[in-house]
Design a protein around this motif. Sequence first.
Motif, mmCIF file in Angstrom:
data_model
loop_
_atom_site.group_PDB
_atom_site.id
_atom_site.type_symbol
_atom_site.label_atom_id
_atom_site.label_comp_id
_atom_site.label_asym_id
_atom_site.label_seq_id
_atom_site.Cartn_x
_atom_site.Cartn_y
_atom_site.Cartn_z
ATOM 1 N N TYR A 278 0.855 -1.184 0.000
ATOM 2 C CA TYR A 278 0.000 0.000 0.000
ATOM 3 C C TYR A 278 0.897 1.242 0.000
ATOM 4 O O TYR A 278 1.698 1.432 0.915
ATOM 5 C CB TYR A 278 -0.887 0.040 1.248
ATOM 6 C CG TYR A 278 -1.830 -1.125 1.385
ATOM 7 C CD1 TYR A 278 -3.135 -1.060 0.901
ATOM 8 C CD2 TYR A 278 -1.422 -2.301 2.026
ATOM 9 C CE1 TYR A 278 -4.003 -2.131 1.037
ATOM 10 C CE2 TYR A 278 -2.288 -3.371 2.162
ATOM 11 C CZ TYR A 278 -3.566 -3.283 1.665
ATOM 12 O OH TYR A 278 -4.425 -4.348 1.809
ATOM 13 N N THR A 279 0.767 2.060 -1.048
ATOM 14 C CA THR A 279 1.509 3.316 -1.111
ATOM 15 C C THR A 279 0.691 4.396 -0.426
ATOM 16 O O THR A 279 -0.485 4.618 -0.772
ATOM 17 C CB THR A 279 1.785 3.723 -2.567
ATOM 18 O OG1 THR A 279 2.531 2.675 -3.203
ATOM 19 C CG2 THR A 279 2.603 5.010 -2.631
ATOM 20 N N LEU A 280 1.285 5.068 0.556
ATOM 21 C CA LEU A 280 0.560 6.081 1.332
ATOM 22 C C LEU A 280 0.930 7.483 0.836
ATOM 23 O O LEU A 280 2.015 7.706 0.310
ATOM 24 C CB LEU A 280 0.912 5.913 2.815
ATOM 25 C CG LEU A 280 0.656 4.513 3.392
ATOM 26 C CD1 LEU A 280 1.120 4.442 4.841
ATOM 27 C CD2 LEU A 280 -0.802 4.129 3.277
ATOM 28 N N THR B 30 -2.490 0.249 -4.379
ATOM 29 C CA THR B 30 -2.025 -1.093 -4.007
ATOM 30 C C THR B 30 -1.351 -1.790 -5.183
ATOM 31 O O THR B 30 -1.638 -1.513 -6.349
ATOM 32 C CB THR B 30 -3.190 -1.971 -3.522
ATOM 33 O OG1 THR B 30 -4.134 -2.148 -4.584
ATOM 34 C CG2 THR B 30 -3.870 -1.354 -2.315
ATOM 35 N N LYS B 31 -0.444 -2.690 -4.818
ATOM 36 C CA LYS B 31 0.212 -3.542 -5.796
ATOM 37 C C LYS B 31 0.356 -4.926 -5.185
ATOM 38 O O LYS B 31 0.787 -5.053 -4.040
ATOM 39 C CB LYS B 31 1.589 -2.986 -6.169
ATOM 40 C CG LYS B 31 2.312 -3.795 -7.237
ATOM 41 C CD LYS B 31 3.608 -3.140 -7.654
ATOM 42 C CE LYS B 31 4.266 -3.924 -8.774
ATOM 43 N NZ LYS B 31 5.528 -3.273 -9.243
ATOM 44 N N ILE C 26 7.303 1.381 6.094
ATOM 45 C CA ILE C 26 8.421 2.232 5.687
ATOM 46 C C ILE C 26 8.043 3.677 5.953
ATOM 47 O O ILE C 26 6.999 4.156 5.485
ATOM 48 C CB ILE C 26 8.754 2.029 4.198
ATOM 49 C CG1 ILE C 26 9.039 0.558 3.905
ATOM 50 C CG2 ILE C 26 9.953 2.898 3.797
ATOM 51 C CD1 ILE C 26 9.230 0.249 2.432
ATOM 52 N N SER C 27 8.879 4.380 6.705
ATOM 53 C CA SER C 27 8.623 5.781 7.061
ATOM 54 C C SER C 27 9.806 6.646 6.658
ATOM 55 O O SER C 27 10.945 6.179 6.586
ATOM 56 C CB SER C 27 8.380 5.924 8.565
ATOM 57 O OG SER C 27 7.346 5.071 9.006
ATOM 58 N N MET D 111 4.867 3.613 3.044
ATOM 59 C CA MET D 111 4.376 2.367 2.449
ATOM 60 C C MET D 111 4.155 1.325 3.530
ATOM 61 O O MET D 111 4.876 1.285 4.529
ATOM 62 C CB MET D 111 5.371 1.839 1.409
ATOM 63 C CG MET D 111 4.952 0.529 0.738
ATOM 64 S SD MET D 111 6.134 -0.027 -0.528
ATOM 65 C CE MET D 111 5.784 1.177 -1.825
ATOM 66 N N ILE D 112 3.161 0.475 3.313
ATOM 67 C CA ILE D 112 2.909 -0.680 4.173
ATOM 68 C C ILE D 112 2.902 -1.918 3.291
ATOM 69 O O ILE D 112 2.210 -1.955 2.263
ATOM 70 C CB ILE D 112 1.566 -0.562 4.915
ATOM 71 C CG1 ILE D 112 1.561 0.655 5.838
ATOM 72 C CG2 ILE D 112 1.294 -1.831 5.728
ATOM 73 C CD1 ILE D 112 0.221 0.915 6.503
ATOM 74 N N GLY D 113 3.679 -2.908 3.663
ATOM 75 C CA GLY D 113 3.683 -4.179 2.959
ATOM 76 C C GLY D 113 3.159 -5.270 3.861
ATOM 77 O O GLY D 113 3.583 -5.379 5.018
#
Length: 240
Positions: free
Chosen positions: A95-97, A102-103, A222-223, A230-232
């Motif tokens: 998830y791209t924030l 989403t991918k 990822i921050s 991003m959240i994976g």
Amino acid sequence: MQSHSGELIHLLDVKLENLDLIYSQSLKILTSSCFLEHPQVKGYDAQDEYIVCEDLLTVTSQLRLAQVDEASASQKVAEFFRKSAGEWRSQRRYYTLPDGETKEMVSYITIRFLEPGCDELRKLAQLHQLSDPDILTCGAEVSWESRDSVSQKKQSKGATMFGVAGSTLYRDRGFATTKPVTAEYYFLEPETMCLRTEYNGSVFEEQLKLIGDKYRTRQTIISRAGEQQMIGQYLEKRVE
């Protein structure tokens, strides 16, 4: 009466691997009759030296507990890597924030446990310029091949190595860099390992959880500059 100051100073110089000796000697001095019964005399304060020795005993007790905790962590991570060894099919969603784009991807992962003293861990220690080539107590080698879930187009292929010393995880490369990186790790419980890695202004927080013998879940956040980028999320099933 002979003062024990010199003896205490000598104990402080003993290497950490001799903490049991420091502890036992401090306890012996602390409970000796010269501390418990001897009155103050000119140039000698028994109470002051009692306090010094008591402080030393406290410090060595804390250091011994720290060593026990470190050994326990090393055992937990070794067991975690052993249980993770094998082949896995990983379903991944990123998830791209903040927009939430989403991918989805599928990866096939092979994990191999690395025993202490093996060539791979010695090379990893050398890569990180560690003074002791055998300091890494265990590790894992992970190789993968990823494909887009929809198009089946190959996205990435590669391998990485992990090695453990104390509470630090050494890697030959990071999530977004080919340079060697380090991460701090801890366990919420024996089956749940957490990692925190920082480099190039970014923070990577990961949680890996073993669910029985056949499943693992993972999450990566990822921050950058305090903002989540991003959240994976991953569901991994062991390939029989």
